[in-house]
Design an enzyme around this catalytic site. Structure first.
Site, PDB file in Angstrom:
ATOM      1  N   ASN A   1      39.937  13.941 -11.578  1.00  0.00           N
ATOM      2  CA  ASN A   1      39.825  15.186 -10.818  1.00  0.00           C
ATOM      3  C   ASN A   1      40.608  16.320 -11.462  1.00  0.00           C
ATOM      4  O   ASN A   1      40.116  17.443 -11.597  1.00  0.00           O
ATOM      5  CB  ASN A   1      40.305  14.967  -9.386  1.00  0.00           C
ATOM      6  CG  ASN A   1      39.216  14.424  -8.508  1.00  0.00           C
ATOM      7  OD1 ASN A   1      38.331  15.144  -8.099  1.00  0.00           O
ATOM      8  ND2 ASN A   1      39.256  13.132  -8.264  1.00  0.00           N
TER       9      ASN A   1
ATOM     10  N   SER B   1      41.921   2.530 -10.021  1.00  0.00           N
ATOM     11  CA  SER B   1      41.146   3.552  -9.317  1.00  0.00           C
ATOM     12  C   SER B   1      42.046   4.701  -8.883  1.00  0.00           C
ATOM     13  O   SER B   1      41.653   5.866  -8.943  1.00  0.00           O
ATOM     14  CB  SER B   1      40.430   2.941  -8.118  1.00  0.00           C
ATOM     15  OG  SER B   1      41.359   2.570  -7.131  1.00  0.00           O
TER      16      SER B   1
ATOM     17  N   ARG C   1      41.150   8.243 -10.532  1.00  0.00           N
ATOM     18  CA  ARG C   1      40.657   9.282  -9.633  1.00  0.00           C
ATOM     19  C   ARG C   1      41.466  10.570  -9.805  1.00  0.00           C
ATOM     20  O   ARG C   1      40.904  11.656  -9.992  1.00  0.00           O
ATOM     21  CB  ARG C   1      40.738   8.824  -8.182  1.00  0.00           C
ATOM     22  CG  ARG C   1      40.203   9.873  -7.220  1.00  0.00           C
ATOM     23  CD  ARG C   1      40.432   9.520  -5.783  1.00  0.00           C
ATOM     24  NE  ARG C   1      39.815   8.254  -5.432  1.00  0.00           N
ATOM     25  CZ  ARG C   1      40.484   7.133  -5.218  1.00  0.00           C
ATOM     26  NH1 ARG C   1      41.804   7.137  -5.311  1.00  0.00           N
ATOM     27  NH2 ARG C   1      39.879   6.017  -4.899  1.00  0.00           N
TER      28      ARG C   1
END
Lengths: 156, 281, 71
Positions: free
Chosen positions: B212, B204, B208
């Site tokens: 992004n 994660s 992430r």
């Protein structure tokens, strides 16, 4: 996805960077910050200590002054007391002296009175004896009744 | 090395694809220039991230040599603010004491932020400059390469495992796997579940940040495409100011995003390592 | 959610990716297991489902019990 050997290269780079940052940046800077905060804390503590010491000194000074004042007052009162004492003593002595003189005078007067009384008594006895002798010319021999006369005189 | 499809004036998809292709050496596909196997090195990712790492090292080294213990000035003040910020984050979220956590967090924050910052450089500038010196492919932002984010999160994962075993003992660590979510009657399920959960932490983290940054880069590319399309079309007068405004807006927004992503990566690293240090769980 | 203790509050930052990342890691673990046991779709699906379940559970836990991470 294209996971390649780049991953390993990046891991190595990351670990080296962590090591460098720890050694070159973190340790000197954090120790410096620690030192600075210690210095600041020291300064504050010193200031606090100085303040406290000044306070203490002030307190001590006021204490000393008040003690001195008290002592002075004590000395003053003591000397006053001593002065009154001396005066009182002198008065007392004077009174005693006066009393003594009065007493002596009184005693002398008493003595004088006693002597005068004695004398008077003798005189009265003599007068009485003479009177009685004149009255009882023949019957009373002065020598025979001398003890009686003396007794009479003492009774008067 | 250079394919024929990356000539100027190509289509939209090709433009974007070209910008999102790494400079690959080793085991690469000769046509698409994508990595074909494991033994392919994304040279641009490695070089840019290493240069940024070098920047951090040089700057901190030069700073570390002339530290002022008294009132700090200028740049040192700035660095101190960052360090105190990181230190505060660590103290707030990390139970116990570990001298490695704070420099790790600082490294993550600064490095990730710098790598994300490459996103704010105009998307065509560095590839254009590179094309002058004969480099045909250049993906500037290292964090839009999953390898970078995964590398960091896997390093963190290794630390998590290391400290979990160190703090809880090997028995405690195994026990956590056996009994954790559902109690002792579901041991096989528990093992798989805990393994998944532990694996999800680095995944994660990596996904992430990658997601992004990749999305941010894509938006920059699309905005840049607007101007590129306008040079061909007629509405240059309308579209060019629009592009500038959009680019500026996204730029400003993206400064927030890159800082936030760097912060989140750092804080979650601290939290995960903190969870590894607490015995109950 | 204003009264959450700080670590749990910070953990909420990652709540968005927990579900997806746990599902992905479930599939990944299943894929690796299948690769070594040569039982291709079995563990992939099973572990993927477990990952989805675990992710849902974890998100639920995180959102309903904010300070579960309090030490």
């Amino acid at each position: 996805m294209n996971i390649t050997v780049t991953l390993l290269a990046q891991v190595v780079a990351f670990i080296i960077l962590i090591w460098f940052v720890n050694k070159v940046l973190w340790k000197p800077l954090s120790s410096m910050l620690e030192k600075r905060s210690a210095t600041i804390a020291d300064g504050l503590a010193a200031a606090e200590k100085g303040k406290k010491e000044q306070e203490l000194a002030e307190k001590k000074a006021t204490q000393v002054i008040s003690e001195a004042k008290q002592q002075a007052a004590e000395i003053l009162s003591q000397s006053q007391k001593r002065g009154t004492e001396i005066v009182e003593e002198a008065k007392m002595q004077a009174r005693k002296e006066a009393d003594r003189i009065v007493a002596a005078a009184n005693a002398e007067i008493e003595q004088e009175i006693n002597r005068a009384k004695e004398h008077l008594r003798q005189e009265v006895a003599n007068v009485a004896l003479a009177g009685a002798g004149k009255i009882l010319k023949k019957e009373i021999d002065a020598k025979a009744h001398a003890a009686l006369v003396k007794d009479l005189a003492a009774q008067i | 090395m250079a394919g024929s499809e990356n000539s100027s004036g190509g289509g939209t998809v090709q433009y974007i694809q070209h910008h999102l292709t790494n400079l690959c050496i080793g085991d690469c596909d000769p046509v698409t220039h994508q990595a074909a196997g494991f033994w392919a090195l994304h040279l641009d990712t490695v070089i840019v991230s290493s240069l940024l790492a070098l920047l951090i090292i040089v700057v901190s080294w030069s700073l570390g040599r002339k530290l002022q213990t008294g009132a700090p000035s200028g740049f040192q003040n700035f660095v101190e603010i960052i360090i105190e910020f990181v230190d505060k984050s660590v103290k707030d979220t990390f139970p116990g004491h570990n001298p490695l956590i704070a420099p790790l967090a600082l490294t993550i924050f600064v490095w990730v932020w710098l790598m994300n910052f490459m996103d704010l450089i105009p998307v065509d500038l560095l590839p254009l400059l590179a094309s002058y010196v004969g480099v045909q492919y250049l993906k500037v932002v290292p964090t839009t390469d999953l390898n970078t984010t995964l590398a960091m999160s896997l390093t963190v994962f290794g630390l998590i495992v290391f400290y979990s075993i160190k703090m809880k003992g090997l028995g405690g660590y195994i026990k956590m796997f056996l009994f954790h979510p559902f109690g002792k009657f579901f041991i096989p399920v528990n093992v798989v579940m805990t393994a998944i959960e532990e694996l999800a932490k680095p995944l994660s983290l990596a996904l992430r940040l990658f997601g992004n940054m990749f999305a941010g880069e894509l938006v920059f590319l699309l905005i840049a495409l607007l101007g590129g399309a306008a040079t061909i079309g007629a509405g240059l007068l309308y579209i060019l100011p629009l592009q500038v405004i959009l680019d500026l807006a996204w730029l400003i927004f993206h400064i927030l995003v890159i800082s936030l992503q760097a912060f989140i990566f750092m804080v979650l690293t601290i939290v995960y390592l903190g969870m590894a240090h607490t015995t109950d769980h | 959610m204003g009264k959450t203790s700080r670590p749990a509050g910070v953990l909420l930052l990652g709540v968005g990716t927990i579900l997806s990342s746990m599902t992905i890691s479930g599939f990944l673990l299943g894929y690796v297991t299948d690769y070594f046991l040569d039982t291709m779709p079995l563990f992939l699906l099973g572990f993927g489902f477990l990952g989805l379940l675990g992710g849902t559970l974890k998100v639920y836990k995180l959102l309903t019990h904010p300070d579960f991470n309090k030490s």
